[in-house]
Design an enzyme around this catalytic site. Structure first.
Site, PDB file in Angstrom:
ATOM      1  N   GLU A  92       0.764  -1.265  -0.015  1.00  0.00           N
ATOM      2  CA  GLU A  92      -0.157  -0.089  -0.016  1.00  0.00           C
ATOM      3  C   GLU A  92       0.912   1.220  -0.066  1.00  0.00           C
ATOM      4  OE1 GLU A  92      -3.375  -0.083  -0.426  1.00  0.00           O
ATOM      5  OE2 GLU A  92      -3.577  -1.917  -0.308  1.00  0.00           O
ATOM      6  N   SER A  97     -47.253 -26.949  41.298  1.00  0.00           N
ATOM      7  CA  SER A  97     -46.974 -27.401  42.698  1.00  0.00           C
ATOM      8  C   SER A  97     -45.526 -26.983  43.089  1.00  0.00           C
ATOM      9  CB  SER A  97     -47.191 -29.063  42.697  1.00  0.00           C
ATOM     10  OG  SER A  97     -48.272 -29.306  42.400  1.00  0.00           O
TER      11      SER A  97
END
Length: 832
Positions: free
Chosen positions: A200, A477
């Protein structure tokens, strides 16, 4: 003639013409130059002002908050120490979750080697806070059976505990939909930097932001067919990505060049390079962008940057030119070709040898099939973490400040939960049309600490509806133990007391009658308290609950941490209360810890991006139930497993002394089971989202899921310490009276010392009287022998020494008689 006269009369001498509108050339030059100078000065002022504006733009963002950094959420770490309950399967799973690679040399972080039962693990290290860091190290560990027999490390561990780093379970992302993992320059491998510069910006360390030579070389190479290179410097690319946009206009390019020069004037090359490495766009994960090489490494290879091969680093650098074009998952051939170009650039620059170059060319891309980063594999747990965080932190702080959250998730337990729910629900769905659309939820925690370790609350795809916390369903329950706990705490009942399970009618506030029935539609008359709970009889439960009142029941639930409003009608006693699995987990956590309530939580620590601890969850434990009351309640819940509706859980091992309770609602719409071992308390719900009947009870629907989950874990027995205020006595079952082990219905049970039974059973009384008579005869016989010996020796026999038992009380004084009366009961209780 007149015409010629007219001309002469109107023509003036040349010297007499006026000079209006004309200046000497020197004066015109001065004016023109002045105007140009003013324009130049004005331009320069405007340019200076513009440059100042650009400069402020650069420094404001560069020196301030550069990015909105997502929060990252991690599991708890795996603690390794001699004697720890860690087996080979646990190690295999954890190393797979961390994506450690098998390597005989284990010379790099993230690698391990196993030889038989001995492991060599090269850890990556982890930062838990600024003052709590685990550096990379090599661990040598031997496993014997299900425990760590020995462990050594290349770094000292003062505590004797070595942590294997936590698993990343997800993130909380910014509204900008940008995701990144910020890395410092020393965390970036040098080959990656070499590849980036070679491809780059080869003059990166020489230019001042803009490279004329670079632009010329790029143009020349591109036209001549050489390796493709961009004309923009790394600094310019950073400016474009960080401050500007991708518009191809002259204005944007001019701004880019000016800002690049200004940036280089302010900051060092290393600062610019580090920012570029974290800013660059390298792909897309759904609606979130993948920014920076640190995150891209995780996204494409499921590894940190420093563990990538050179060819993999080159592939990431190659993607900088076009993440879509060179996406290795969609365009592997193009990606490989671009990678090879980068490798060739490195060879040309001398940063890669010919041998390494040729070797790198032969390597496959090595990209993982599915991106791991960004999508949590444990979304239900992550959802609960987010909810807990939202009660403390602002939303923007969670999304943007780069927080690190260490959660309480145990990946081993979570995987066990996922497998158990998936397996058992799949089986149950095949039962009938009622169960075809069955859903479920599972929550599990460490009872001592209140740390949530696993959650299952949604289907295969997380939609935001988390049944673990959002599904408020009748719990049936599961609340019955609270009623029996109240009876035991009152002292009116013990574990062997009779309760009436005959039909009962309750008159409601509006005058209507309520006639609760047992699920079997059978009446059982008087039954022992433990049997009524173990068999989950409704009639006896309602009768017992009404004795103490619905208001008392509601107060007890609040003591246990239930915050939901309890409806003030008797059916609440049978669980017609809408609560979530998380609510019930909190209730049973109290039972599992001897009566101490520690709020269930999902977060251990929150750390900011500087390593400072913002939050550390400590043990916020409060006494909720008296320990002696909880001890009896725990015993009763163990009877549910040993000989009640949850007997199937005995398959996990009778030595575990498991405790729990099934729950089934009207018309079999909801099936529940809540229970615990010594180290896990877990709740399972099974039902349908449309609330239609499923035809399953707690024992046939939820309990199988609970058993499958718990059997995948290493369980410890329930062993609550016996508190003061408890005595163990033989009691007559179904009367609660004192008894004896030789009596047919006797049970050896814990009893509150403050409420010992005052009566004894007929069997026990008969045996007691026989025992006392036998002791009296023995005493008399012994006294006779003693007296005979005294007579032979000529000694005086004390008065009353040889009298029979009928005359004992006549010869005692009144104080002695009172003392005997006070101790008789204690002596009798000891005997019983």
């Amino acid at each position: 003639m007149q015409k010629s006269n007219f001309k002469r009369s109107t023509t003036l001498p040349q010297s007499s013409r006026p000079a209006i509108g004309t200046l000497p050339s020197q004066q015109r030059g001065i004016v023109f130059s002045s105007l140009i100078l003013l324009v130049i000065i004005a331009g320069m002022v405007l340019l200076a002002l513009y440059l100042i504006k650009l400069d402020r733009t650069i420094t404001h963002k560069f020196e301030g908050k550069r990015w909105d950094i997502p929060a990252k959420v991690y599991s708890q770490p795996l603690e390794l120490y001699q004697g720890a309950n860690v087996d080979r399967e646990t190690m295999k799973t954890w190393l797979e979750l961390l994506n450690y690679q098998s390597n005989k040399s284990y010379d790099r972080t993230g690698t391990y080697h196993r030889s038989g039962n001995t492991y060599f693990i090269h850890t990556r290290g982890f930062t838990y806070s600024a003052n709590d860091k685990d550096a990379e190290q090599v661990i040598k560990m031997t496993i014997s059976g299900n425990k760590i027999a020995s462990i050594q490390s290349t770094l000292p561990a003062k505590s004797g505990i070595i942590r294997l780093e936590p698993v990343n379970i997800g993130g909380i992302y910014p509204d900008s939909n940008e995701d990144r993992l910020v890395v410092s320059l020393d965390e970036v491998p040098q080959p990656l930097i070499d590849a980036l510069i070679a491809t780059e910006d080869r003059a990166f360390y020489e230019h001042k932001g803009v490279s004329i030579r670079g632009i010329a070389r790029a143009v020349l190479n591109n036209f001549s067919g050489g390796s493709m290179q961009g004309g923009s410097t790394i600094t310019q690319q950073l400016i474009k990505n960080f401050y500007l946009n991708s518009d191809r206009t002259l204005k944007r390019k001019a701004n880019e060049a000016l800002m690049a020069v200004l940036l280089e004037l302010h900051y060092s090359k290393d600062e610019i390079l580090q920012t570029y490495l974290n800013e660059i766009y390298l792909g897309q994960n759904g609606n979130r962008s993948i920014n920076g090489f640190g995150l891209a490494s995780q996204f494409y290879f499921d590894k940190p940057l420093k563990e990538l091969r050179i060819d993999q680093q080159a592939m990431l650098v190659g993607m900088a030119k076009g993440p879509s074009i060179y996406n290795p998952r969609r365009h592997p051939n193009d990606s490989k070709a671009r990678r090879d170009v980068v490798l060739n650039n490195m060879l040309a620059m001398g940063t890669l040898s010919q041998e390494d170059y040729e070797k790198a060319l032969e390597q496959p891309l090595g990209v993982v099939d599915k991106p791991v980063e960004g999508k949590s594999q444990f979304p239900d747990f992550l959802d609960i973490v987010k909810r807990e965080l939202n009660t403390v932190y602002y939303s923007d702080d969670l999304k943007n400040e780069g927080l690190i959250i260490i959660s309480t998730l145990d990946p081993i337990a979570q995987l066990a939960a996922d497998k158990a729910v998936d397996k058992k629900l799949s089986e149950l769905r095949r039962n009938s049309s009622k169960t075809k659309d069955l859903q479920g939820a599972l929550v599990s925690a460490n009872p001592e600490t209140g740390e949530l370790v696993s959650v299952v609350g949604s289907g295969s795809e997380f939609t935001g509806f988390n049944r673990a916390v959002d599904a408020k369903r009748q719990v049936g329950s599961l609340l019955k133990p609270v009623i029996y706990m109240t009876a035991l705490e009152s002292g009116r009942y013990n574990l062997a007391s009779p309760v009436d399970d005959s039909p009962i009618t309750v008159t409601l506030g509006d005058g209507t009658k309520w006639n609760p029935k047992n699920y079997s539609n059978r009446d059982h008359g008087y039954v022992p308290l433990t049997t009524a709970l173990a068999k989950s009889y409704n009639q006896s439960t309602v009768r017992l609950g009404m004795e103490f009142g619905v208001d008392t029941f509601a107060r007890q639930l609040r003591r246990l941490g239930v915050q939901e409003k309890i409806p003030p009608y008797p059916s609440a006693l049978l669980g017609s209360v809408n609560l979530s699995p998380m609510d019930m987990l909190g209730v049973y956590q109290v039972f599992a810890t001897g009566g101490f309530r520690t709020p269930i939580h999902s977060i251990r620590t929150v750390i900011d991006n500087r390593g400072r601890i913002l939050q550390r969850t400590g043990l916020n434990t409060q006494r909720s139930i008296p320990p002696e009351t909880n001890f009896l309640t725990n015993y009763a819940l163990q009877q549910v497993v040993s000989n009640g509706t949850a007997r199937r859980a005995q398959s996990l091992g009778s030595h575990l002394n498991l405790a729990g309770k099934t729950g089934t609602t009207n018309n079999y719409r909801d099936a529940w089971f809540a229970g615990y071992s010594g180290n896990y308390v877990s709740v399972v719900w099974v039902g349908r989202d449309d609330n239609k009947p499923i035809g399953l009870s707690g024992g046939t629907g939820a309990l199988p899921v609970w058993i499958d989950y718990m059997k995948r874990l290493k369980l410890t027995p329930v062993a609550l310490p016996e508190p003061e205020g408890i005595e163990w006595l033989w009691l007559e079952n179904n009367s609660g009276k004192l008894s004896n082990e030789r009596c047919a219905d006797a049970r050896y049970l814990p009893v509150l010392s403050a409420h010992l039974p005052k009566e004894a059973s007929a069997c026990a009384l008969g045996l007691y009287q026989q025992e006392r008579a036998r002791e009296q005869l023995q005493w008399q016989s012994q006294q006779g022998v003693i007296n005979q010996q005294r007579r032979r020796e000529g000694l005086e026999i004390p008065n009353g020494e040889a009298v029979d038992s009928d005359n004992d009380e006549d010869q005692a004084d009144s104080n002695d008689a009172q003392s005997r009366a006070d101790t008789w009961y204690d002596r009798a209780v000891e005997w019983f």
